[in-house]
Design a protein around this motif. Structure first.
Motif, PDB file in Angstrom:
ATOM      1  N   ASN A 145       0.753  -1.141  -0.270  1.00 50.02           N
ATOM      2  CA  ASN A 145       0.309  -0.047  -0.345  1.00 50.02           C
ATOM      3  C   ASN A 145       1.035   1.443  -0.184  1.00 50.02           C
ATOM      4  O   ASN A 145       1.544   1.311   0.275  1.00 50.02           O
ATOM      5  CB  ASN A 145      -1.292   0.586   1.201  1.00 50.02           C
ATOM      6  N   ILE A 146       0.537   1.913  -0.091  1.00 45.02           N
ATOM      7  CA  ILE A 146       0.981   3.567  -0.382  1.00 45.02           C
ATOM      8  C   ILE A 146       1.803   3.853   0.924  1.00 45.02           C
ATOM      9  O   ILE A 146       2.850   4.146   1.039  1.00 45.02           O
ATOM     10  CB  ILE A 146       0.441   4.607  -0.523  1.00 45.02           C
ATOM     11  N   TYR A 147       1.088   3.407   2.012  1.00 40.72           N
ATOM     12  CA  TYR A 147       2.449   3.464   3.686  1.00 40.72           C
ATOM     13  C   TYR A 147       3.482   3.131   3.840  1.00 40.72           C
ATOM     14  O   TYR A 147       4.448   3.745   3.446  1.00 40.72           O
ATOM     15  CB  TYR A 147       0.787   3.541   4.902  1.00 40.72           C
ATOM     16  N   SER A 148       3.083   2.392   3.282  1.00 42.90           N
ATOM     17  CA  SER A 148       4.327   0.656   2.919  1.00 42.90           C
ATOM     18  C   SER A 148       6.049   1.461   1.786  1.00 42.90           C
ATOM     19  O   SER A 148       6.562   0.963   2.370  1.00 42.90           O
ATOM     20  CB  SER A 148       3.631  -0.899   3.242  1.00 42.90           C
ATOM     21  N   MET A 149       4.376   1.599   0.748  1.00 42.26           N
ATOM     22  CA  MET A 149       5.858   2.380  -0.084  1.00 42.26           C
ATOM     23  C   MET A 149       6.483   3.760   0.135  1.00 42.26           C
ATOM     24  O   MET A 149       7.471   3.548  -0.266  1.00 42.26           O
ATOM     25  CB  MET A 149       5.075   2.755  -1.484  1.00 42.26           C
ATOM     26  N   ILE A 150       6.157   4.742   0.496  1.00 47.81           N
ATOM     27  CA  ILE A 150       6.598   5.290   1.571  1.00 47.81           C
ATOM     28  C   ILE A 150       7.908   5.221   2.086  1.00 47.81           C
ATOM     29  O   ILE A 150       8.876   5.412   1.902  1.00 47.81           O
ATOM     30  CB  ILE A 150       5.508   6.331   2.067  1.00 47.81           C
ATOM     31  N   GLY A 151       7.302   4.123   2.860  1.00 49.72           N
ATOM     32  CA  GLY A 151       8.173   3.584   4.021  1.00 49.72           C
ATOM     33  C   GLY A 151       9.159   2.952   3.584  1.00 49.72           C
ATOM     34  O   GLY A 151      11.010   3.173   3.501  1.00 49.72           O
ATOM     35  N   LYS A 152       9.016   2.297   2.028  1.00 45.87           N
ATOM     36  CA  LYS A 152      10.465   1.587   1.559  1.00 45.87           C
ATOM     37  C   LYS A 152      11.477   2.119   0.640  1.00 45.87           C
ATOM     38  O   LYS A 152      12.813   2.199   0.987  1.00 45.87           O
ATOM     39  CB  LYS A 152      10.058   0.490   0.976  1.00 45.87           C
ATOM     40  N   VAL A 153      10.887   3.630   0.740  1.00 44.98           N
ATOM     41  CA  VAL A 153      11.456   4.451  -0.075  1.00 44.98           C
ATOM     42  C   VAL A 153      11.935   4.953   0.942  1.00 44.98           C
ATOM     43  O   VAL A 153      13.712   5.660   0.104  1.00 44.98           O
ATOM     44  CB  VAL A 153      10.554   5.247  -1.084  1.00 44.98           C
ATOM     45  N   ALA A 154      12.195   5.610   1.917  1.00 41.16           N
ATOM     46  CA  ALA A 154      12.682   6.028   2.845  1.00 41.16           C
ATOM     47  C   ALA A 154      13.488   5.098   3.150  1.00 41.16           C
ATOM     48  O   ALA A 154      14.753   5.849   3.432  1.00 41.16           O
ATOM     49  CB  ALA A 154      11.448   6.378   3.677  1.00 41.16           C
ATOM     50  N   ASP A 155      13.523   4.168   3.502  1.00 32.48           N
ATOM     51  CA  ASP A 155      14.274   3.252   4.028  1.00 32.48           C
ATOM     52  C   ASP A 155      15.764   2.649   3.277  1.00 32.48           C
ATOM     53  O   ASP A 155      16.665   3.396   3.963  1.00 32.48           O
ATOM     54  CB  ASP A 155      13.852   1.670   4.584  1.00 32.48           C
ATOM     55  N   GLU A 156      15.528   3.593   1.836  1.00 32.80           N
ATOM     56  CA  GLU A 156      16.609   2.727   0.454  1.00 32.80           C
ATOM     57  C   GLU A 156      17.540   3.932   0.984  1.00 32.80           C
ATOM     58  O   GLU A 156      18.532   4.247   1.040  1.00 32.80           O
ATOM     59  CB  GLU A 156      15.270   2.838  -0.758  1.00 32.80           C
ATOM     60  N   LEU A 157      16.450   5.239   1.316  1.00 32.75           N
ATOM     61  CA  LEU A 157      16.931   7.126   0.269  1.00 32.75           C
ATOM     62  C   LEU A 157      18.147   6.466   1.517  1.00 32.75           C
ATOM     63  O   LEU A 157      19.509   7.414   1.859  1.00 32.75           O
ATOM     64  CB  LEU A 157      15.883   7.286   0.381  1.00 32.75           C
ATOM     65  N   ASN A 158      17.479   6.867   2.650  1.00 28.80           N
ATOM     66  CA  ASN A 158      18.499   6.398   4.150  1.00 28.80           C
ATOM     67  C   ASN A 158      19.485   6.014   4.550  1.00 28.80           C
ATOM     68  O   ASN A 158      20.320   6.364   5.148  1.00 28.80           O
ATOM     69  CB  ASN A 158      17.040   6.481   5.721  1.00 28.80           C
ATOM     70  N   CYS A 159      19.620   5.151   3.746  1.00 28.64           N
ATOM     71  CA  CYS A 159      20.868   3.870   3.197  1.00 28.64           C
ATOM     72  C   CYS A 159      21.689   4.271   2.473  1.00 28.64           C
ATOM     73  O   CYS A 159      22.627   3.183   2.789  1.00 28.64           O
ATOM     74  CB  CYS A 159      20.280   2.772   4.085  1.00 28.64           C
ATOM     75  N   LYS A 160      21.070   5.177   1.818  1.00 34.12           N
ATOM     76  CA  LYS A 160      22.455   5.450   0.804  1.00 34.12           C
ATOM     77  C   LYS A 160      23.448   6.873   1.756  1.00 34.12           C
ATOM     78  O   LYS A 160      22.543   7.472   1.747  1.00 34.12           O
ATOM     79  CB  LYS A 160      22.042   5.574  -0.214  1.00 34.12           C
ATOM     80  N   GLU A 161      24.672   6.725   1.083  1.00 39.10           N
ATOM     81  CA  GLU A 161      25.326   8.122   0.695  1.00 39.10           C
ATOM     82  C   GLU A 161      25.238   9.400  -0.066  1.00 39.10           C
ATOM     83  O   GLU A 161      24.866   9.089  -1.106  1.00 39.10           O
ATOM     84  CB  GLU A 161      26.729   7.592   0.997  1.00 39.10           C
ATOM     85  N   LYS A 162      24.514  10.394   0.398  1.00 40.38           N
ATOM     86  CA  LYS A 162      24.228  11.456  -0.388  1.00 40.38           C
ATOM     87  C   LYS A 162      23.330  11.117  -1.638  1.00 40.38           C
ATOM     88  O   LYS A 162      23.372  11.410  -2.691  1.00 40.38           O
ATOM     89  CB  LYS A 162      25.483  12.237  -0.463  1.00 40.38           C
ATOM     90  N   PRO A 163      21.817  10.671  -1.218  1.00 41.20           N
ATOM     91  CA  PRO A 163      20.872  10.043  -1.690  1.00 41.20           C
ATOM     92  C   PRO A 163      20.516  11.382  -2.604  1.00 41.20           C
ATOM     93  O   PRO A 163      20.476  12.583  -2.085  1.00 41.20           O
ATOM     94  CB  PRO A 163      20.034   9.464  -1.853  1.00 41.20           C
ATOM     95  N   LEU A 164      20.454  11.668  -3.968  1.00 37.54           N
ATOM     96  CA  LEU A 164      18.939  12.793  -4.509  1.00 37.54           C
ATOM     97  C   LEU A 164      17.713  12.487  -4.965  1.00 37.54           C
ATOM     98  O   LEU A 164      18.310  11.435  -6.313  1.00 37.54           O
ATOM     99  CB  LEU A 164      20.529  13.441  -5.376  1.00 37.54           C
ATOM    100  N   LEU A 165      16.730  12.523  -5.062  1.00 42.15           N
ATOM    101  CA  LEU A 165      15.602  12.445  -5.463  1.00 42.15           C
ATOM    102  C   LEU A 165      15.030  13.520  -6.286  1.00 42.15           C
ATOM    103  O   LEU A 165      15.224  14.880  -6.026  1.00 42.15           O
ATOM    104  CB  LEU A 165      14.740  12.027  -4.340  1.00 42.15           C
ATOM    105  N   ILE A 166      15.759  13.047  -8.284  1.00 42.73           N
ATOM    106  CA  ILE A 166      15.063  14.528  -8.959  1.00 42.73           C
ATOM    107  C   ILE A 166      13.344  14.105  -9.716  1.00 42.73           C
ATOM    108  O   ILE A 166      13.037  12.303  -9.700  1.00 42.73           O
ATOM    109  CB  ILE A 166      15.817  14.674  -9.909  1.00 42.73           C
ATOM    110  N   ILE A 167      12.538  14.548  -9.147  1.00 41.36           N
ATOM    111  CA  ILE A 167      11.154  14.886 -10.516  1.00 41.36           C
ATOM    112  C   ILE A 167      11.066  15.904 -11.029  1.00 41.36           C
ATOM    113  O   ILE A 167      10.736  16.852 -11.020  1.00 41.36           O
ATOM    114  CB  ILE A 167      10.257  14.952  -8.719  1.00 41.36           C
ATOM    115  N   ASP A 168      10.992  15.114 -12.535  1.00 44.86           N
ATOM    116  CA  ASP A 168      10.623  16.144 -13.346  1.00 44.86           C
ATOM    117  C   ASP A 168       9.173  16.142 -14.134  1.00 44.86           C
ATOM    118  O   ASP A 168       8.465  15.292 -13.157  1.00 44.86           O
ATOM    119  CB  ASP A 168      11.523  15.719 -14.503  1.00 44.86           C
TER     120      ASP A 168
END
Length: 279
Positions: A145-168
């Protein structure tokens, strides 16, 4: 059958892309929407298992991730600096410019860096489709669901070194998606930068919606740390690009110089070359 040379070149392109992005072949498989078995066949040069359709599909994907010739115009440099700042200091940056100013070309070039994830918002997307696209861009095969998807994205980004999300095409984002992005930003603001790129109306629409008291818009707008508006090509930049494409006839050069936007200028150059070849 696709020519053997095409397949050999495809193997090199995939390896180069993965190396440049710092991702695994498994991540690439998710991003390109192909099976790991397909990539294994390419890696081991089992060409009889790779169809013409698959070659075309992967070529198309890789083409969408490349930019062709890049020109270090003032706008290009500004986009690079904005992305660098967002990535380094975990900022949320609003980047606006009219169509044809080179936003997407510049952002595509920057997205070849490791831990940079670029997604284009499409008007037909619902929230779940948007986050599915984002997870795929990150090389993550996940459903929920949306809640778990947002949580998964956040978990993935928070374990990366200086990640950047670009939304065109961020100006097309619907109100529900904006609220979900606000949630994602709150979960990742200590580790991830965000660049929101759109048409000039993007900023104005947010301001108007905030003034009307639309739910969550004021909060979202306040979290955009800095805005930058692209100016378009200078006359000197236009002249350089035209001559770099081998067009030297003074009359034709002056005609092309009327195109202030990068996209329009490149279209004009392309048409001029087609006409010249036919004469």
């Amino acid at each position: 059958m696709a020519k053997l040379q095409e397949k050999i070149e495809l193997k090199a392109l995939i390896s180069g892309y993965c190396s440049e992005k710092g991702i695994s072949k498994a991540d690439f498989a998710v991003k390109a929407n192909v099976s790991e078995a397909t990539l294994s066949a390419i890696e081991n040069e089992k060409w009889d298992k790779i169809s013409v359709a698959m070659v075309k599909k992967l070529q198309s994907f890789l083409k969408s991730e490349t930019t062709g010739t890049l020109y270090e115009t003032a706008d290009f440099v500004a986009v690079m600096r904005a992305c660098d700042a967002a990535k380094e200091h975990h900022l949320m940056v609003g980047l606006v410019g009219d169509t044809g100013t080179g936003k997407t070309t510049s952002l595509t070039a920057y997205s070849r860096n490791p831990n940079v994830y670029r997604v284009t918002y499409e008007k037909s997307m619902n929230p779940k489709q948007f986050f599915t696209s984002l997870l795929k861009e990150m090389g993550v095969d996940f459903a929920g669901n949306i809640y778990s998807m947002i949580g998964k994205v956040a978990d993935e980004l928070n374990c990366k070194e200086k990640p950047l999300l670009i939304i065109d095409e961020a100006g097309k984002i619907t109100h529900p998606v904006m609220l979900y992005l606000h949630d994602l930003r709150e979960k990742t603001k200590g580790n991830c930068g965000v660049v929101l790129a759109g048409m000039p109306y993007f900023r104005e629409h947010l301001k108007k919606a905030a003034a009307r008291g639309k739910e969550g818009v004021s909060e979202f707008l306040r979290r955009i740390n800095v805005w930058h508006e692209l100016a378009g090509l200078s006359v000197g930049e236009r002249r350089f690009v035209v001559k770099d494409h081998g067009i030297t006839d003074p009359e034709k050069v002056e005609e092309l110089l009327h195109h202030e936007k990068f996209g329009e200028l490149m279209n004009g150059i392309m048409l001029e070359k087609i006409i010249s070849e036919q004469l």
